[in-house]
Design a protein around this motif. Structure first.
Motif, PDB file in Angstrom:
ATOM      1  N   TYR A 122      57.318  69.455  62.298  1.00 33.81           N
ATOM      2  CA  TYR A 122      56.721  68.812  63.484  1.00 33.81           C
ATOM      3  C   TYR A 122      55.222  69.076  63.543  1.00 33.81           C
ATOM      4  N   LEU A 123      54.794  70.318  63.315  1.00 37.51           N
ATOM      5  CA  LEU A 123      53.367  70.636  63.369  1.00 37.51           C
ATOM      6  C   LEU A 123      52.602  69.867  62.296  1.00 37.51           C
ATOM      7  N   ALA A 124      53.157  69.811  61.087  1.00 36.62           N
ATOM      8  CA  ALA A 124      52.483  69.120  59.995  1.00 36.62           C
ATOM      9  C   ALA A 124      52.307  67.633  60.289  1.00 36.62           C
ATOM     10  N   LEU A 125      53.254  67.036  61.003  1.00 38.04           N
ATOM     11  CA  LEU A 125      53.199  65.604  61.296  1.00 38.04           C
ATOM     12  C   LEU A 125      52.363  65.283  62.537  1.00 38.04           C
ATOM     13  N   THR A 126      52.030  66.293  63.328  1.00 38.76           N
ATOM     14  CA  THR A 126      51.400  66.052  64.621  1.00 38.76           C
ATOM     15  C   THR A 126      49.904  66.333  64.643  1.00 38.76           C
ATOM     16  N   VAL A 127      49.448  67.368  63.934  1.00 37.72           N
ATOM     17  CA  VAL A 127      48.040  67.789  63.999  1.00 37.72           C
ATOM     18  C   VAL A 127      47.347  67.479  62.680  1.00 37.72           C
ATOM     19  N   ARG A 128      46.126  66.961  62.788  1.00 37.79           N
ATOM     20  CA  ARG A 128      45.298  66.672  61.615  1.00 37.79           C
ATOM     21  C   ARG A 128      43.984  67.446  61.726  1.00 37.79           C
ATOM     22  N   PRO A 129      43.337  67.752  60.600  1.00 34.33           N
ATOM     23  CA  PRO A 129      42.056  68.481  60.652  1.00 34.33           C
ATOM     24  C   PRO A 129      41.002  67.788  61.496  1.00 34.33           C
ATOM     25  N   SER A 130      40.968  66.468  61.479  1.00 32.15           N
ATOM     26  CA  SER A 130      39.967  65.745  62.268  1.00 32.15           C
ATOM     27  C   SER A 130      40.137  65.999  63.758  1.00 32.15           C
ATOM     28  N   MET A 131      41.365  66.261  64.192  1.00 29.52           N
ATOM     29  CA  MET A 131      41.616  66.540  65.601  1.00 29.52           C
ATOM     30  C   MET A 131      41.010  67.882  65.995  1.00 29.52           C
ATOM     31  N   ILE A 132      41.035  68.849  65.079  1.00 34.12           N
ATOM     32  CA  ILE A 132      40.411  70.148  65.340  1.00 34.12           C
ATOM     33  C   ILE A 132      38.897  69.985  65.436  1.00 34.12           C
ATOM     34  N   ASP A 133      38.318  69.197  64.531  1.00 36.79           N
ATOM     35  CA  ASP A 133      36.878  68.943  64.579  1.00 36.79           C
ATOM     36  C   ASP A 133      36.478  68.292  65.903  1.00 36.79           C
ATOM     37  N   ASP A 134      37.270  67.334  66.363  1.00 38.10           N
ATOM     38  CA  ASP A 134      36.971  66.661  67.629  1.00 38.10           C
ATOM     39  C   ASP A 134      37.047  67.643  68.798  1.00 38.10           C
ATOM     40  N   ALA A 135      38.028  68.542  68.761  1.00 36.00           N
ATOM     41  CA  ALA A 135      38.172  69.525  69.842  1.00 36.00           C
ATOM     42  C   ALA A 135      36.973  70.454  69.896  1.00 36.00           C
ATOM     43  N   GLU A 136      36.458  70.856  68.747  1.00 39.59           N
ATOM     44  CA  GLU A 136      35.290  71.742  68.720  1.00 39.59           C
ATOM     45  C   GLU A 136      34.036  71.010  69.159  1.00 39.59           C
ATOM     46  N   ARG A 137      33.908  69.758  68.761  1.00 42.01           N
ATOM     47  CA  ARG A 137      32.731  68.988  69.188  1.00 42.01           C
ATOM     48  C   ARG A 137      32.727  68.784  70.697  1.00 42.01           C
TER      49      ARG A 137
END
Length: 451
Positions: free
Chosen positions: A426-441
């Motif tokens: 579930y985690l692998a299918l739900t979160v992408r690296p770009s989403m982490i970048d967006d959260a930090e920005r």
């Protein structure tokens, strides 16, 4: 749950290469926090191994044994949200000190009962439950204060040191010490844990100075103009609870990470709540003695310590999200691999690998959450997260005990392994690296390297 850092980017001219910034030290305040953490966890390790061993002398029922694990984590389900608001309102250092002092008093009372031979399963469960309440406040305070003590680009390293100290104290020192003290008696063991809690509080009182308060704006402050209508005294705390819950529920990275960790905790607690029955006793699968069991868990502790130091390197080499997903997935599969192992040495080796992977996943995940959650929300988001993540653990312990009672220990182990693997998918299918970048920005930060 800082200092600023240079964010990664491609704006600098290709012809220039600025010299790397020197790594800032973790500092003396963090050293005091780390020392207190080590002392408190030495008591945790002592108590966490001592109490189940004492319980084996009182009952052989998997359901009753599992109640101890349930009592350990039930306070997170009951008080996690309220404790999160408290941590965001008061001094996070003082919260830890108060919780540790209360813990010392509780354990001292348990030591007296143990010395008099008055302990029973009911008293053990009650003592574990009360201990768990102090753990909620102390752990939330300790986790939320870390970003105030170290530079942001050292968070992974700082969390790695914390996990290493926790594992050394719990596994290498606390668990074997419990194996020795169970022979001496319950009173001495519980008294030793009480002394360690008191010493941990003293270290924070003397070694960590200053204020670590992140109170939200007052109702009558310029940030929040006063309203003409009178409000219930509970209105503001409830609003703060909702704020933390809203952040968690709507955050595209934090939400799936919390869901995954919650399911993993549910499964692993059910697994290890009855694991002692699988390995200890002449008629058990492995056949270890009570004194050998703490030595077996040294394998897990050794792996966890190694993983805590490897975590920043692995994260920088393979990336943050791949490291989290891969380590937790492999860890889940190893739960299934443990089942047929009957040799104590080989079992310790497999547990060591479990410890490595578990530690890497936890350290990297912890640093990620501390970066993408605003500092003034760390207590509330942490409380909400742990209410779910830790709140499912008593349910997992009870479920593991009931399944083992009805269908046997192997059914509990297989079920836990399958559920854990599904959570990782579930985690692998739900979160992408770009989403982490967006959260930090969105917080105006970048992703630091940590070595």
């Amino acid at each position: 749950m800082s200092a600023t850092h240079a964010a990664r980017g491609s704006d600098a001219p290709a012809t220039t290469s600025p010299p790397p910034s020197p790594r800032l030290p973790l500092g003396r305040p963090f050293a005091a926090q780390l020392t207190s953490t080590g002392l408190a966890n030495l008591g945790d390790g002592l108590l966490g191994t001592l109490v189940p061993l004492l319980a084996l002398g009182l009952t052989s029922s998997p359901a009753q044994i599992s109640l101890l694990s349930a009592a350990t984590w039930l306070p997170w389900l009951l008080f996690g949200l309220a404790a999160g608001v408290l941590i965001d309102r008061i001094d996070r250092r003082q919260a830890q000190i108060t919780a540790l002092v209360i813990r010392a008093g509780l354990l001292a009372g348990g030591a007296v009962l143990g010395g008099l031979g008055l302990l029973s399963m009911q008293l053990l469960v009650a003592l574990t439950l009360a201990y768990g309440i102090t753990e909620v406040v102390a752990d939330l305070g300790a986790t939320s204060i870390v970003p105030d003590l170290v530079p942001r680009d050292r968070l992974s390293t700082a969390n790695g040191r914390i996990v290493a100290v926790q594992q050394v104290a719990n596994g290498f020192l606390g668990a074997p010490l419990a194996g020795a003290l169970v022979v001496v008696g319950a009173g001495v063991g519980l008294g030793s844990a009480a002394a360690l809690a008191a010493l941990a509080a003293l270290v924070l009182l003397v070694g960590l100075r200053g204020s670590y308060r992140h109170a939200p704006a007052r109702e009558d402050s310029p940030a929040r103009p006063a309203r003409p209508t009178r409000r219930s005294p509970l209105a503001r705390p409830l609003a703060e609870v909702r704020e933390g819950l809203s952040f968690l529920v709507h955050h595209p990275v934090v939400r799936p990470m919390v869901i995954t960790s919650s399911v993993l905790n549910f499964a692993s607690t059910g697994y290890f709540a009855v694991f002692i029955l699988w390995v200890v006793g002449a008629t058990s699968h492995v056949g270890l003695t009570e004194a050998q069991f703490p030595l077996l868990m040294l394998g897990f502790a050794a792996g966890a310590v190694g993983g805590s130091f490897l975590a920043p390197t692995v994260r920088n080499r393979f990336g943050e999200l791949p490291t989290i997903v891969a380590s937790l997935t492999l860890n889940s599969l190893l739960l299934l691999a443990l089942i047929p192992v009957a040799d104590g040495v080989l079992l310790a080796a497999v547990l060591a690998l479990v410890g490595v992977l578990n530690s890497i996943g936890n350290v990297v995940s912890m640093a990620l959450r501390q970066r993408i959650v605003p500092g003034e929300l760390l207590g509330r988001v942490g409380g909400a997260s742990r209410t779910l993540a830790y709140g499912l653990m008593p349910l997992g312990a009870i479920a593991g005990g009931l399944v083992a009672e009805r269908w046997g220990l192997v059914a509990t182990f297989v079920g836990a392994g399958v559920i854990s693997f599904a959570a990782c998918v579930y985690l692998a299918l739900t979160v992408r690296p770009s989403m982490i970048d967006d959260a930090e920005r969105s917080l105006g930060t970048g992703r630091p390297a940590d070595g």
